[in-house]
Every structure is written in structure tokens, then in C-alpha cells.
Enzyme design. Sequence first.
Site, short mmCIF file in Angstrom:
data_model
loop_
_atom_site.label_atom_id
_atom_site.label_comp_id
_atom_site.label_asym_id
_atom_site.label_seq_id
_atom_site.Cartn_x
_atom_site.Cartn_y
_atom_site.Cartn_z
N ALA A 16 10.62 33.77 51.24
CA ALA A 16 10.32 34.75 50.20
C ALA A 16 9.41 34.13 49.15
O ALA A 16 9.30 32.92 49.05
CB ALA A 16 11.61 35.25 49.55
N SER A 17 8.76 34.98 48.38
CA SER A 17 7.90 34.56 47.29
C SER A 17 6.83 33.58 47.80
O SER A 17 5.94 33.97 48.52
CB SER A 17 8.71 33.94 46.15
OG SER A 17 7.93 33.79 44.98
N GLY A 18 6.94 32.29 47.47
CA GLY A 18 5.95 31.32 47.93
C GLY A 18 5.91 31.23 49.45
O GLY A 18 4.84 31.00 50.03
#
Length: 221
Positions: A16-18
Site C-alpha cells: 500500500a501507499s509507497g
Amino acid sequence: LREKIPVVASMGDVAASGGYYLSMGCDEIVAEELTLTGSIGVVTAKLSLEKLYEKIGFVRENISKGKYAELDVDNRGFSKEEKEYFENGAQKAYLSFTSKAAESRGMELTELQKVAQGRVWTGKQALDVGLVDKLGGIWTAIASAKSRAGIDQEKSVKIVELRAPSGFFARPAPFGASLSQSIISGQPLAITDTVLPGLSSNISPLECIMLESLSSENPEL
């Protein structure tokens, strides 16, 4: 890299995210059904210890030069101008993230925004909303990479797992890897093993490594 060879992302438990940001540059994204992914957003903050310092009687003096040089000092909050500057920076980072995500997924930015804003999705949900291309594990990703590279699915390929250099603080290699050889030679810990054709897609890379080791030592297996 994509201009020379196909690149396929295989998401594990969490990407997730990065983790999703890195996957966006790939030709294809493969996620497991329960992978936690998405989280397309920007979280940023400043820690102010002003009240704590007052409570314990700690006095700190800042000497700086420049309009925003004290943006991250911890003995006071933001000034009005600093807060505006900080918020604008976060908004620019978010716009950059979402714009690249929209381009990667072939979506309009307004469409992408509906699944962004920090929302977290399971792999199955991410497939439904268009954030990943396929459900499966590492072997599904390898099959996709083979197909994109024009390699026959039955042809043996090599898996190379890059790890940190060996040493006192190095992460230990998985059971079955050539740990002793890496330490003796001082080389980075790595696994380079041939994928055995005909194996079930449910067999993990580690199990495959162990099976190959066993088959090489026992030809009858």
C-alpha cells in the site's frame, strides 16, 4: 527498464501507499486476494513539543536564516505562512501521486480520485476498482512475465532474489539458500535457482528451492 524487458509487480501481504507507488511503473500488477493495497494518498505532519518543553522547563533557542528555515522545529507550531506552505506541499505531493496513478491505470483523474484519498483495498477489491490487473501470487506474476517476454510457460527460468550484503547486521537467508557460500565469499546473500517445470502454482518459491535441492541430491525423486 520497461522499454527493454517486461516488468510485472507481485504484491504480497501488504503493498500500500509507497508499495503501490512502486507498482505503478510496471506493465502489470498481480495481487493476492487478501493483499492490502491502495492507500493512494499523502500523510504528513509536524510534531510540536512546545507544551512539553514548557512543562519541564526546557528552553530552546532557534537561530536560522531563511523564510521557512524553521519549518520543522519542534519547539513551536506553524506560523500562518508556514502552515500554508506546508499544506500546499502536501497537496502538490498528493496531486503528483494521483496523476501518476491515473496515468498508470488508464483512468481519468476524477475517476481515480474515487478510489484514492488514502483508501485501503484488499487485492480482490483493488481488482474490482481497477487498481490491479490480476489476482494471484508470485507464480502467477512469473507466468505473466514469461508470456510478455515471449517465453514458453514450460521453459525453465531462473529466479534471483536480491538480499542485503552478508555480515553481522544482514538479514538471514531463508532455509535452503547457500548461506555458508555467501558468508565465506563475502558476497551478498542471494538465491538463484531454476524453477522446476510442471510444479503446482501453490508451491512457494522457498519450497521450489528445497525441492530442487532434494532432486539434485536424489535423482530418483
